[in-house]
Write a protein that holds these residues in place. Structure first.
Motif, mmCIF file in Angstrom:
data_model
loop_
_atom_site.group_PDB
_atom_site.id
_atom_site.type_symbol
_atom_site.label_atom_id
_atom_site.label_comp_id
_atom_site.label_asym_id
_atom_site.label_seq_id
_atom_site.Cartn_x
_atom_site.Cartn_y
_atom_site.Cartn_z
ATOM 1 N N LEU A 138 0.951 -1.046 0.058
ATOM 2 C CA LEU A 138 -0.172 -0.102 0.092
ATOM 3 C C LEU A 138 0.907 1.346 -0.033
ATOM 4 N N VAL A 139 1.900 1.237 0.715
ATOM 5 C CA VAL A 139 2.897 2.309 0.765
ATOM 6 C C VAL A 139 3.353 2.638 -0.688
ATOM 7 N N PHE A 140 3.874 1.604 -1.724
ATOM 8 C CA PHE A 140 4.225 1.616 -2.562
ATOM 9 C C PHE A 140 3.340 2.368 -3.874
ATOM 10 N N VAL A 141 2.130 1.895 -3.498
ATOM 11 C CA VAL A 141 1.010 2.633 -4.384
ATOM 12 C C VAL A 141 1.031 4.146 -3.981
ATOM 13 N N LEU A 142 0.760 4.471 -2.641
ATOM 14 C CA LEU A 142 0.817 5.672 -2.332
ATOM 15 C C LEU A 142 2.121 6.808 -2.912
ATOM 16 N N ILE A 143 3.213 5.888 -2.766
ATOM 17 C CA ILE A 143 4.419 6.647 -3.236
ATOM 18 C C ILE A 143 4.207 6.888 -4.768
#
Length: 256
Positions: free
Chosen positions: A61-66
């Motif tokens: 999820l952090v990757f998607v937000l980044i």
């Protein structure tokens, strides 16, 4: 050669070199090439990689937000062609350079996780103590750092045991939804913190019984040995860093 047989000083130098290359090269293809080389080296050294997915899964999820944030917020690029607008979201332009920068951040995090994982599972705590002693670090600092590192897998196992015990008692552990996760984690964190305090107390008693603090210096059970294979790996690491610096600052490649 198994990664465990490498000198810990070489592994530390390799870890620092990987971090250096990550921030010298900002293009995702360059960082992706470093990731492929790192995984190939770990596979060649027969390093078990089964635990990597469990470390990367919470970061998805952090990757998607980044990717979402950098694609629409990055505006300065070294190459003018990266200012190309791919599409527009609610009036915010999504640029090619922003997408490349987001991908670079994601690959950097993955490389950091893989490098840290490989170093942690292949380096005994005693080797870190010897290195810290050679650097004339205070004995209390060396014990603090190495104990904290060794407690990470211990607390992870304790957490899994607590989760299974709470499920056996009918507690809804790791429920879905933000509020559900907070309330369900209370049943995990309270016994986990209690276990951590008990472990720290038992460790303090064990150190006292073994005479910790009676001397200002540490003694090592063995000396570190630098093998020819360590020299080969160190030379390859120096070559990798030199090539990255030359491509970035000599030829101008590897930038967004």
């Amino acid at each position: 050669m198994p990664l465990e047989r490498l000198d810990v000083r070489v592994k530390l130098a390799t870890f620092v070199a990987i971090m250096t290359v990550l921030f010298v090269i900002t293009h995702p293809l360059g960082n992706l090439a470093l990731l492929v080389v790192l995984l190939a080296a770990l596979a060649a050294s027969r390093t078990p990689l089964g635990g990597l997915w469990s470390m990367l899964q919470p970061l998805l999820l952090v990757f998607v937000l980044i990717l979402a944030v950098t694609t629409v917020s990055t505006t300065r690029f070294t190459n003018a062609g990266n200012a190309l607008v791919l599409m527009t979201f609610w009036g915010l332009p999504a640029t090619l350079g922003g997408l490349l920068m987001g991908l670079s951040f994601v690959v950097r995090i993955v490389v950091m996780v893989v490098a840290t994982y490989a170093f942690a599972i292949s380096t005994p705590v005693d080797d870190l103590l010897i290195v810290l002693s050679g650097l004339h670090a205070p004995a209390w600092l060396s014990i603090l750092v190495t104990t904290a590192l060794s407690f990470i897998p211990t607390m992870a196992r304790r957490r899994d045991l607590i989760v299974e015990a709470q499920r056996a008692r009918g507690t809804r552990v790791l429920d879905t939804g933000p509020l559900g996760q907070v309330t369900s984690n209370v049943a995990i964190m309270v016994p986990l913190v209690t276990n951590a305090i008990l472990l720290a107390d038992n460790l303090a008693v064990a150190l006292t019984n073994r005479g910790y603090g009676a001397a200002r210096t540490m003694t090592a059970m063995r000396d570190l040995s630098f093998r020819p294979s360590d020299a080969v790996v160190l030379a390859a690491v120096i070559l990798l860093v030199s090539a990255a610096v030359w491509l970035r600052y000599g030829l101008g490649y590897g930038v967004v």
